[in-house]
Scaffold this active site. Structure first.
Site, PDB file in Angstrom:
ATOM      1  N   CYS A 257      38.011  43.423  54.405  1.00  0.00           N
ATOM      2  CA  CYS A 257      39.299  44.590  55.049  1.00  0.00           C
ATOM      3  C   CYS A 257      38.831  45.164  56.145  1.00  0.00           C
ATOM      4  O   CYS A 257      39.300  45.141  57.255  1.00  0.00           O
ATOM      5  CB  CYS A 257      39.665  45.519  54.033  1.00  0.00           C
ATOM      6  SG  CYS A 257      40.483  44.563  52.545  1.00  0.00           S
TER       7      CYS A 257
HETATM    8  N1  NAD Z   1      39.376  41.318  48.660  1.00  0.00           N
HETATM    9  C1  NAD Z   1      40.386  42.469  48.889  1.00  0.00           C
HETATM   10  O1  NAD Z   1      39.817  43.436  48.334  1.00  0.00           O
HETATM   11  C2  NAD Z   1      41.570  42.670  49.472  1.00  0.00           C
HETATM   12  C3  NAD Z   1      42.143  43.739  49.281  1.00  0.00           C
HETATM   13  C4  NAD Z   1      43.604  43.932  49.904  1.00  0.00           C
HETATM   14  C5  NAD Z   1      44.147  43.021  50.519  1.00  0.00           C
HETATM   15  N2  NAD Z   1      43.483  41.848  50.828  1.00  0.00           N
HETATM   16  C6  NAD Z   1      43.946  40.877  51.687  1.00  0.00           C
HETATM   17  O2  NAD Z   1      44.437  39.760  50.718  1.00  0.00           O
HETATM   18  C7  NAD Z   1      44.434  38.645  51.334  1.00  0.00           C
HETATM   19  C8  NAD Z   1      43.464  37.516  50.559  1.00  0.00           C
HETATM   20  O3  NAD Z   1      42.098  38.176  50.248  1.00  0.00           O
HETATM   21  P1  NAD Z   1      41.237  37.733  49.225  1.00  0.00           P
HETATM   22  O4  NAD Z   1      40.398  38.916  49.207  1.00  0.00           O
HETATM   23  O5  NAD Z   1      42.016  37.325  47.924  1.00  0.00           O
HETATM   24  O6  NAD Z   1      40.693  36.320  49.889  1.00  0.00           O
HETATM   25  P2  NAD Z   1      39.872  35.069  49.121  1.00  0.00           P
HETATM   26  O7  NAD Z   1      39.037  34.267  50.193  1.00  0.00           O
HETATM   27  O8  NAD Z   1      39.177  35.893  47.741  1.00  0.00           O
HETATM   28  O9  NAD Z   1      41.032  34.431  48.318  1.00  0.00           O
HETATM   29  C9  NAD Z   1      42.152  33.628  48.962  1.00  0.00           C
HETATM   30  C10 NAD Z   1      42.025  32.216  48.410  1.00  0.00           C
HETATM   31  O10 NAD Z   1      43.128  31.553  49.079  1.00  0.00           O
HETATM   32  C11 NAD Z   1      42.636  30.284  49.041  1.00  0.00           C
HETATM   33  N3  NAD Z   1      43.281  29.548  50.137  1.00  0.00           N
HETATM   34  C12 NAD Z   1      43.456  29.605  51.445  1.00  0.00           C
HETATM   35  N4  NAD Z   1      44.528  28.781  52.000  1.00  0.00           N
HETATM   36  C13 NAD Z   1      45.182  28.388  51.027  1.00  0.00           C
HETATM   37  C14 NAD Z   1      46.436  27.353  50.900  1.00  0.00           C
HETATM   38  N5  NAD Z   1      47.187  27.030  52.135  1.00  0.00           N
HETATM   39  N6  NAD Z   1      46.680  26.924  49.727  1.00  0.00           N
HETATM   40  C15 NAD Z   1      46.286  27.400  48.613  1.00  0.00           C
HETATM   41  N7  NAD Z   1      45.206  28.388  48.558  1.00  0.00           N
HETATM   42  C16 NAD Z   1      44.621  28.742  49.706  1.00  0.00           C
HETATM   43  C17 NAD Z   1      41.206  30.209  49.549  1.00  0.00           C
HETATM   44  O11 NAD Z   1      40.487  29.181  48.996  1.00  0.00           O
HETATM   45  C18 NAD Z   1      40.757  31.402  48.614  1.00  0.00           C
HETATM   46  O12 NAD Z   1      40.348  31.019  47.228  1.00  0.00           O
HETATM   47  C19 NAD Z   1      43.620  38.876  52.698  1.00  0.00           C
HETATM   48  O13 NAD Z   1      44.655  38.998  53.630  1.00  0.00           O
HETATM   49  C20 NAD Z   1      43.194  39.961  52.567  1.00  0.00           C
HETATM   50  O14 NAD Z   1      43.073  40.795  53.689  1.00  0.00           O
HETATM   51  C21 NAD Z   1      42.165  41.657  50.175  1.00  0.00           C
END
Ligand code: NAD
Length: 416
Positions: A257
């Site tokens: 983030c």
């Molecule tokens: N991790 C946090 O603390 C957090 C908090 C708030 C918001 N976010 C936001 O949420 C979003 C996701 O973050 P995250 O931490 O869960 O990421 P992450 O990398 O842990 O998980 C995302 C998953 O999506 C999968 N993926 C990518 N493209 C795909 C597709 N086309 N079809 C199916 N699966 C697909 C990836 O393989 C991965 O496993 C981001 O925009 C991030 O900025 C994250």
């Protein structure tokens, strides 16, 4: 329902939805992650193996890499990564996810974007892809909205359920559909007037934190040069019951983030208005510089003891970007390790949470044992995981640079 992306955001959401009675398909592009989930192994700390097993046992959770399995959903949530590519927003994951969902859209279904992105993404990027793939119109035919995830992995107090959830829609009926869906999952939803406002709200939250962390980090550097204990000054300022919120210094910012999201906002401002977002640029410059500052402090600490950094044995405690998580993405601790290794130090790192931490082959993974602590010329505490034995650290280390102010003051401890 379908949750696209089974990561730190999507997996807890899918588990909660199953718990509340929904039937959930987790669409996950990473085959190794799918295999782990099928085998009952959770790679997200906030989802226990027991919670995953109970979701699977309910018969209402399945995980797949095959977008063809999305058929028949009422609600689809997109929770895929939004990284930077060459310093610019990379929306390719959102585009692919929207394309997969769009092929299975039916009249009356609802799509929600949860990924963090710049204001305008839902309407300008997601809507046209969904419409193009489905031949339906966003609004009249299907509902579309944005609901930012506020999850703080590892936070024992605030989780998905008790943190108020912002909800928005591209029109009134979309807002109603998005809000009614999240009302089934969380304690409290807060409707936002439009998707752009909800998208901006998420970026305000992260930019606020980024800027304030940069403020205390810069203060820390100046206070050290002025001979003032910045930690005591922050503690004193924190006694003010209004108008102040304490942020603490550290080796920099990391994770998915803070190092990334503010750049989405500044990119959008610059692209649309042609003006730089100076606060974001300044905060980024200061926070990005912190690993260099920590490396400099290591050099100085060794120098005082007549040791050169080249050849010194250093034990780094913690590689994750924050305590009690295995997430080492963009971690400043890793940046510190790489810098010290580049200076010729014998760098060892102990992190009980981070698997495969070998981001640099010169950095050796070791346990935080009495032997390692005793043998190190300097111990650097970078991530204050709760399960480090801090008494052992204080007792065995000849000298510690504590960047998190976790240890008690002692002759062998200096703070950032
Ligand atoms: N991790 C946090 O603390 C957090 C908090 C708030 C918001 N976010 C936001 O949420 C979003 C996701 O973050 P995250 O931490 O869960 O990421 P992450 O990398 O842990 O998980 C995302 C998953 O999506 C999968 N993926 C990518 N493209 C795909 C597709 N086309 N079809 C199916 N699966 C697909 C990836 O393989 C991965 O496993 C981001 O925009 C991030 O900025 C994250």
């Amino acid at each position: 329902m379908v949750v696209v992306g089974q990561g730190y955001v999507g997996l807890p959401l899918a588990m909660r939805a199953v718990e509340m009675g929904h039937s959930v398909t987790g669409l996950e592009a990473d085959a190794s992650r799918v295999a782990q989930l099928v085998a009952g192994t959770s790679y997200v700390e906030d989802v226990s193996a027991a919670a995953l097993a109970s979701a699977v046992d309910s018969g209402r959770y399945r995980v797949t890499s095959d977008p063809g399995c999305c058929d028949g959903f009422d609600v689809a949530v997109i929770a895929v990564p939004t990284p930077l590519r060459y310093g610019m927003p990379d929306l390719s994951f959102i585009e692919q996810a929207a394309a997969a969902v769009g092929q299975h859209l039916r009249v009356g279904t609802t799509v929600v974007l949860e990924s963090t992105s710049y204001p305008g993404t839902t309407q300008e990027v997601v809507a046209p892809i969904l419409e193009g793939k489905s031949g339906l119109r966003a609004g009249p035919d299907f509902h579309l909205g944005y609901s930012p995830e506020r999850i703080d992995p590892g936070n024992p107090v605030w989780d998905l359920v008790n943190t108020p959830k912002l909800v928005s829609g591209i029109d009134g009926p979309s807002l109603v559909a998005v809000q009614s869906f999240y009302d089934t999952l969380v304690d409290k939803t807060f409707p936002v007037v439009g998707c752009m406002e909800a998208e901006l709200a998420k970026l305000i939250e992260n930019t606020f934190r980024h800027v304030n962390v940069a403020l205390v980090n810069e203060l820390t550097i100046f206070a050290a040069d002025l001979g003032i204990d910045v930690w005591e000054a922050i503690k004193a300022a924190s006694t003010k019951p209004f108008g102040f919120m304490a942020f603490t210094p550290g080796p920099g910012v990391g994770g998915h983030c803070l190092p990334i999201d503010p750049s989405y906002l500044s990119w959008r401002v610059e692209r649309v208005l042609g003006r730089p977002f100076r606060f974001v640029a300044l905060a980024k410059d200061i926070n990005d510089h912190m690993p260099d500052y920590v490396a400099e402090r290591v050099v100085l600490a060794l120098n005082r003891r007549r040791l050169a950094v080249h050849g010194s044995r250093l034990l780094l405690l913690g590689l994750a970007y924050k305590p009690n998580t295995s997430d080492a993405r963009e971690s400043p601790a890793v940046a510190v390790a790489v810098r010290l290794a580049a200076l010729g130090a014998d760098v060892r790192a102990a992190d009980p949470h981070v698997r495969n931490s070998r981001t640099d082959p010169r950095v050796l993974d070791v346990p935080c044992s009495a032997d390692e602590l005793t043998a190190a010329d300097l111990v650097v505490l970078l991530t204050d995981h709760d399960d480090f034995d801090y008494d052992l650290v204080g007792a065995c280390a000849s000298h510690v640079l504590d960047t998190r102010h976790r240890l008690s003051p002692a002759a062998n401890v200096e703070f950032l």
